[in-house]
Write a protein that holds these residues in place. Structure first.
Motif, PDB file in Angstrom:
ATOM      1  N   TYR A 169       0.848  -1.191   0.000  1.00  7.38           N
ATOM      2  CA  TYR A 169       0.000   0.000   0.000  1.00  7.38           C
ATOM      3  C   TYR A 169       0.880   1.236   0.000  1.00  7.38           C
ATOM      4  O   TYR A 169       1.999   1.216   0.499  1.00  7.38           O
ATOM      5  CB  TYR A 169      -0.878   0.047   1.265  1.00  7.38           C
ATOM      6  CG  TYR A 169      -1.972  -0.990   1.318  1.00  7.38           C
ATOM      7  CD1 TYR A 169      -1.694  -2.304   1.655  1.00  7.38           C
ATOM      8  CD2 TYR A 169      -3.288  -0.646   1.060  1.00  7.38           C
ATOM      9  CE1 TYR A 169      -2.707  -3.266   1.708  1.00  7.38           C
ATOM     10  CE2 TYR A 169      -4.317  -1.587   1.123  1.00  7.38           C
ATOM     11  CZ  TYR A 169      -4.002  -2.881   1.445  1.00  7.38           C
ATOM     12  OH  TYR A 169      -5.015  -3.820   1.510  1.00  7.38           O
TER      13      TYR A 169
ATOM     14  N   GLN B 189       0.820   5.312   1.305  1.00 10.29           N
ATOM     15  CA  GLN B 189       0.127   6.256   2.169  1.00 10.29           C
ATOM     16  C   GLN B 189       0.785   7.625   2.083  1.00 10.29           C
ATOM     17  O   GLN B 189       1.972   7.770   2.339  1.00 10.29           O
ATOM     18  CB  GLN B 189       0.108   5.778   3.621  1.00 10.29           C
ATOM     19  CG  GLN B 189      -0.753   6.666   4.515  1.00 10.29           C
ATOM     20  CD  GLN B 189      -0.907   6.120   5.930  1.00 10.29           C
ATOM     21  OE1 GLN B 189      -0.077   5.328   6.391  1.00 10.29           O
ATOM     22  NE2 GLN B 189      -1.955   6.509   6.620  1.00 10.29           N
TER      23      GLN B 189
ATOM     24  N   GLY C 162      -1.481  12.470   6.007  1.00  8.12           N
ATOM     25  CA  GLY C 162      -2.849  12.903   6.282  1.00  8.12           C
ATOM     26  C   GLY C 162      -3.923  12.141   5.546  1.00  8.12           C
ATOM     27  O   GLY C 162      -5.104  12.545   5.585  1.00  8.12           O
ATOM     28  N   ARG C 163      -3.558  11.030   4.913  1.00  8.23           N
ATOM     29  CA  ARG C 163      -4.543  10.280   4.137  1.00  8.23           C
ATOM     30  C   ARG C 163      -4.485   8.798   4.501  1.00  8.23           C
ATOM     31  O   ARG C 163      -3.518   8.328   5.114  1.00  8.23           O
ATOM     32  CB  ARG C 163      -4.280  10.468   2.645  1.00  8.23           C
ATOM     33  CG  ARG C 163      -4.186  11.933   2.268  1.00  8.23           C
ATOM     34  CD  ARG C 163      -4.450  12.187   0.851  1.00  8.23           C
ATOM     35  NE  ARG C 163      -5.779  11.764   0.405  1.00  8.23           N
ATOM     36  CZ  ARG C 163      -6.274  12.050  -0.781  1.00  8.23           C
ATOM     37  NH1 ARG C 163      -5.572  12.774  -1.611  1.00  8.23           N
ATOM     38  NH2 ARG C 163      -7.464  11.635  -1.140  1.00  8.23           N
ATOM     39  N   GLY C 164      -5.507   8.067   4.102  1.00 14.76           N
ATOM     40  CA  GLY C 164      -5.523   6.636   4.341  1.00 14.76           C
ATOM     41  C   GLY C 164      -4.673   5.902   3.323  1.00 14.76           C
ATOM     42  O   GLY C 164      -4.387   6.413   2.241  1.00 14.76           O
ATOM     43  N   PRO C 165      -4.231   4.687   3.669  1.00 14.62           N
ATOM     44  CA  PRO C 165      -3.452   3.884   2.713  1.00 14.62           C
ATOM     45  C   PRO C 165      -4.261   3.566   1.462  1.00 14.62           C
ATOM     46  O   PRO C 165      -5.489   3.439   1.510  1.00 14.62           O
ATOM     47  CB  PRO C 165      -3.142   2.611   3.512  1.00 14.62           C
ATOM     48  CG  PRO C 165      -3.266   3.003   4.944  1.00 14.62           C
ATOM     49  CD  PRO C 165      -4.354   4.034   4.966  1.00 14.62           C
TER      50      PRO C 165
ATOM     51  N   PHE D  49      -4.293   0.815  -1.784  1.00 10.18           N
ATOM     52  CA  PHE D  49      -3.791  -0.472  -2.274  1.00 10.18           C
ATOM     53  C   PHE D  49      -3.056  -0.291  -3.597  1.00 10.18           C
ATOM     54  O   PHE D  49      -3.519   0.421  -4.496  1.00 10.18           O
ATOM     55  CB  PHE D  49      -4.959  -1.434  -2.452  1.00 10.18           C
ATOM     56  CG  PHE D  49      -4.600  -2.712  -3.142  1.00 10.18           C
ATOM     57  CD1 PHE D  49      -4.883  -2.901  -4.485  1.00 10.18           C
ATOM     58  CD2 PHE D  49      -3.951  -3.718  -2.451  1.00 10.18           C
ATOM     59  CE1 PHE D  49      -4.548  -4.070  -5.119  1.00 10.18           C
ATOM     60  CE2 PHE D  49      -3.612  -4.901  -3.085  1.00 10.18           C
ATOM     61  CZ  PHE D  49      -3.911  -5.078  -4.424  1.00 10.18           C
TER      62      PHE D  49
ATOM     63  N   LEU E 109       3.632   0.685   2.719  1.00 11.08           N
ATOM     64  CA  LEU E 109       3.337  -0.320   3.733  1.00 11.08           C
ATOM     65  C   LEU E 109       3.206  -1.684   3.075  1.00 11.08           C
ATOM     66  O   LEU E 109       2.563  -1.813   2.034  1.00 11.08           O
ATOM     67  CB  LEU E 109       2.005  -0.005   4.430  1.00 11.08           C
ATOM     68  CG  LEU E 109       1.806   1.404   4.982  1.00 11.08           C
ATOM     69  CD1 LEU E 109       0.376   1.587   5.462  1.00 11.08           C
ATOM     70  CD2 LEU E 109       2.765   1.649   6.140  1.00 11.08           C
TER      71      LEU E 109
ATOM     72  N   PHE F   4      -0.020  -5.209   9.151  1.00  8.37           N
ATOM     73  CA  PHE F   4       0.782  -4.245   8.406  1.00  8.37           C
ATOM     74  C   PHE F   4       2.159  -4.096   9.014  1.00  8.37           C
ATOM     75  O   PHE F   4       2.335  -4.150  10.233  1.00  8.37           O
ATOM     76  CB  PHE F   4       0.100  -2.874   8.412  1.00  8.37           C
ATOM     77  CG  PHE F   4      -1.083  -2.772   7.504  1.00  8.37           C
ATOM     78  CD1 PHE F   4      -2.334  -3.182   7.944  1.00  8.37           C
ATOM     79  CD2 PHE F   4      -0.952  -2.289   6.214  1.00  8.37           C
ATOM     80  CE1 PHE F   4      -3.440  -3.090   7.092  1.00  8.37           C
ATOM     81  CE2 PHE F   4      -2.044  -2.193   5.370  1.00  8.37           C
ATOM     82  CZ  PHE F   4      -3.288  -2.603   5.811  1.00  8.37           C
ATOM     83  N   GLY F   5       3.148  -3.882   8.151  1.00 13.45           N
ATOM     84  CA  GLY F   5       4.432  -3.419   8.630  1.00 13.45           C
ATOM     85  C   GLY F   5       4.333  -1.946   9.009  1.00 13.45           C
ATOM     86  O   GLY F   5       3.322  -1.289   8.741  1.00 13.45           O
ATOM     87  N   LYS F   6       5.390  -1.431   9.614  1.00 12.54           N
ATOM     88  CA  LYS F   6       5.359  -0.047  10.073  1.00 12.54           C
ATOM     89  C   LYS F   6       5.568   0.954   8.942  1.00 12.54           C
ATOM     90  O   LYS F   6       5.349   2.151   9.122  1.00 12.54           O
ATOM     91  CB  LYS F   6       6.410   0.169  11.165  1.00 12.54           C
ATOM     92  CG  LYS F   6       6.116  -0.626  12.419  1.00 12.54           C
ATOM     93  CD  LYS F   6       7.197  -0.444  13.469  1.00 12.54           C
ATOM     94  CE  LYS F   6       6.897  -1.322  14.676  1.00 12.54           C
ATOM     95  NZ  LYS F   6       7.945  -1.211  15.712  1.00 12.54           N
TER      96      LYS F   6
END
Lengths: 112, 114
Positions: free
Chosen positions: A36, A38, A41-44, A46, A89, A102-104
């Motif tokens: 993913y 990112q 300020g936004r969502g991940p 795909f 991610l 999820f990884g960091k």
């Protein structure tokens, strides 16, 4: 317990070069692995999914490899551009059900 | 953001108060998820739902409850907010079984507990 690691917190790459991000996991054999993107300020969002029986998957300038022996996935962005700067991610399925972990993340900076 | 909205987008609340975050989708996806994202921890699953009234816990569910009375809405409740619940909360949806099980995320809610 399952563990997923992205080995760089941040990565600086010169524009035009190939950026390579790494995702390693332990104690598990996932059926698939996802990547993913990112932005702040936004969502991940795909990008790509690769299944356990696939070695490589491509989408435009993106390439993902999956080595189940090494328990590692590599994510490549070729001909990188400043617009590719973001956090990336990796995620893998948990217990082969519909949850993923999820990884960091790795913060990628493409330098002009 | 794939037909997913979260409300509120920002909230500041005091310790001990109840807080409810709402996730609304227009995609008719069966699965809905709540995550929190914190520096140094990445995205962690709080709770998820695999259908109306069907929910299950994630890895960080303590202090949170959820409800799903309609396909399109998934509510996350902090019964008594604590400072450790200051975070960015993301809702996600997916429809496994109809192709790759990728998740689509909402824009997030930034919650500050003072």
């Amino acid at each position: 317990s399952q563990k997923i690691e992205q080995n760089s917190e941040a990565l600086n790459i010169q524009e035009g070069k190939t950026a390579t991000l790494t995702c390693n996991y332990t104690n598990y054999s996932p059926a698939y692995l996802q990547w993913y993107r990112q932005d702040p300020g936004r969502g991940p969002v795909f990008l790509l999914l690769i299944r356990e029986n696939e070695k490589e998957k491509r989408k435009e300038r993106l390439k993902v490899t999956f080595d189940t022996t090494l328990k590692q996935s590599l994510f490549h962005i070729t001909a990188s551009q400043p617009a590719d700067s973001a956090t990336y991610l990796c995620a893998l399925d948990l217990s082969r059900d519909d949850k993923i972990i999820f990884g960091k993340g790795t913060r990628l900076h493409i330098l002009p | 953001d794939a037909g997913i909205t979260q409300s509120p987008r920002h909230k500041v609340t005091e310790t001990g108060t109840p807080v409810t975050l709402r996730c609304h989708q227009t995609e008719n996806h069966r699965y809905m998820y709540w995550y929190r994202q914190d520096p140094g921890h990445g995205l962690r699953l709080i709770h998820y739902s695999y259908g109306v009234k069907d929910t299950d816990k994630g890895e960080v569910s303590d202090g949170y409850s959820v409800s799903r009375s309609k396909t399109e809405d998934f509510l996350l409740t902090l019964e008594s907010a604590t400072s450790s619940q200051t975070s960015v909360y993301f809702c996600a949806i997916s429809e496994p079984g109809q192709g790759p099980p990728e998740q689509y995320f909402g824009p997030g809610t930034r919650l500050t507990v003072t």
